[in-house]
Design an enzyme around this catalytic site. Structure first.
Site, PDB file in Angstrom:
ATOM      1  N   SER A   5      16.509  33.698 -44.585  1.00 31.12           N
ATOM      2  CA  SER A   5      15.052  33.761 -44.580  1.00 31.12           C
ATOM      3  C   SER A   5      14.548  33.363 -43.207  1.00 31.12           C
ATOM      4  O   SER A   5      15.112  32.457 -42.572  1.00 31.12           O
ATOM      5  CB  SER A   5      14.477  32.808 -45.638  1.00 31.12           C
ATOM      6  OG  SER A   5      13.070  32.673 -45.485  1.00 31.12           O
ATOM      7  N   SER A   6      13.480  34.005 -42.749  1.00 29.70           N
ATOM      8  CA  SER A   6      12.876  33.614 -41.481  1.00 29.70           C
ATOM      9  C   SER A   6      12.381  32.172 -41.539  1.00 29.70           C
ATOM     10  O   SER A   6      12.349  31.475 -40.525  1.00 29.70           O
ATOM     11  CB  SER A   6      11.716  34.556 -41.145  1.00 29.70           C
ATOM     12  OG  SER A   6      12.173  35.887 -41.021  1.00 29.70           O
ATOM     13  N   HIS A  56      17.423  41.391 -42.765  1.00 32.67           N
ATOM     14  CA  HIS A  56      16.646  42.548 -42.325  1.00 32.67           C
ATOM     15  C   HIS A  56      17.558  43.645 -41.776  1.00 32.67           C
ATOM     16  O   HIS A  56      17.350  44.830 -42.026  1.00 32.67           O
ATOM     17  CB  HIS A  56      15.656  42.146 -41.226  1.00 32.67           C
ATOM     18  CG  HIS A  56      14.621  41.154 -41.654  1.00 32.67           C
ATOM     19  ND1 HIS A  56      14.646  39.838 -41.266  1.00 32.67           N
ATOM     20  CD2 HIS A  56      13.534  41.291 -42.454  1.00 32.67           C
ATOM     21  CE1 HIS A  56      13.607  39.202 -41.788  1.00 32.67           C
ATOM     22  NE2 HIS A  56      12.925  40.056 -42.510  1.00 32.67           N
TER      23      HIS A  56
END
Length: 284
Positions: A185-186, A37
């Site tokens: 990735s979260s 992000h």
């Protein structure tokens, strides 16, 4: 940097910026931000005068059996990352702010949502298109930034922007990986230590498929079979799909020709992870 959950406040702030002749970038996220992000925010900051980061776990893109309630959230940590990256505003609305009582409009796309993740998550992209359309109308950005890890989503957003005449430039940004190759990735936080090690089979299979294509293999099924064999060697892995599609239309193809997306979705334990590689055969 300011944080608000109000649609009206975001609109007012953006209007003030635009009166000053400033450009605005948007980075839509569901929060629990990581380096992937941050790479989107960094690029947005570089290319725009002001940057809005939306942090919203969008309920309408989750099916009833999916991880809406358990999806990781940490707004304070997210705020720190956005501040350090140089974002100007965080939009962190409640579901009630985005979908008030009586909400009954959805944006549905037909063709690009039928393959890959759309097969096993048939309601997902309708939720994505609806929330992204709302964010575009609320923020009215000049540019919006999306990660190439979600390659099908990126293709869908680009098609939606063209079809609905949004005056917004869509920017795709490269996949950011951990040192050992796993795509950030979260949902990686769901993995146990054993599962985290097993998850490396995704990036290993991606590297295998990409090398085969770069070495001259053009038969899609041959690449798919080799990648499936690689993934299946990991006991904790369960394949959702391994597919080769045209990168723009998201339709299956038999031969690597033109602009091609090879995408995978794999369950590691109960956690579903995705990865991909894109090649332009004409430039190899």
């Amino acid at each position: 940097m300011k944080r608000t959950g109000s649609v009206a406040e975001v609109r007012q702030q953006v209007k003030e910026w635009k009166k000053q002749g400033l450009t605005v970038g948007l980075v839509p996220t569901m929060g629990y931000l990581h380096e992937g992000h941050k790479s989107l925010i960094d690029r947005a900051v570089k290319e725009n005068d002001r940057v809005v980061v939306s942090i919203f776990v969008n309920p309408i893109q989750f099916a009833p059996n999916e991880d809406l309630e358990s999806y990781p959230r940490d707004i304070e940590k997210d705020t720190e990352l956005c501040t350090n990256a140089g974002a100007s505003l965080i939009f962190n609305p409640t579901p009630e702010e985005m979908y008030p009582n009586g909400f009954s409009t959805n944006v549905v796309m037909n063709n690009l949502t039928k393959e890959l993740c759309g097969k096993t998550r048939p309601t997902h992209f309708g939720g994505v298109c609806t929330v992204v359309s709302k964010l575009f109308n609320i923020v009215a950005p000049d540019r919006a930034y999306f990660g190439e890890k979600d390659a099908q989503q990126l293709a869908i957003i680009k098609r939606m922007v063209a079809d609905l005449n949004f005056d917004i430039e869509i920017k795709g940004c490269p996949i950011v990986r951990e040192a050992d190759g796993l795509a950030k990735s979260s949902r990686n936080t769901y993995l146990s230590a054993e599962e985290r090690q097993a998850a490396l089979v995704l990036s290993k299979s991606i590297a295998l498929g990409k090398k085969m294509v770069e070495d001259g293999e053009r038969n899609a099924q041959t690449v798919i079979d080799a990648m499936k064999k690689c993934i299946s060697a990991e006991p904790l892995a369960k394949i959702d799909y391994v597919s080769v599609v045209d990168a723009l239309s998201i339709t299956p193809i038999d031969e690597y020709k033109g602009y091609v997306l090879t995408a995978i979705a794999v369950y590691i334990g109960k956690t579903r992870l995705i990865d991909n590689f894109i090649v332009d055969i004409d430039t190899l």
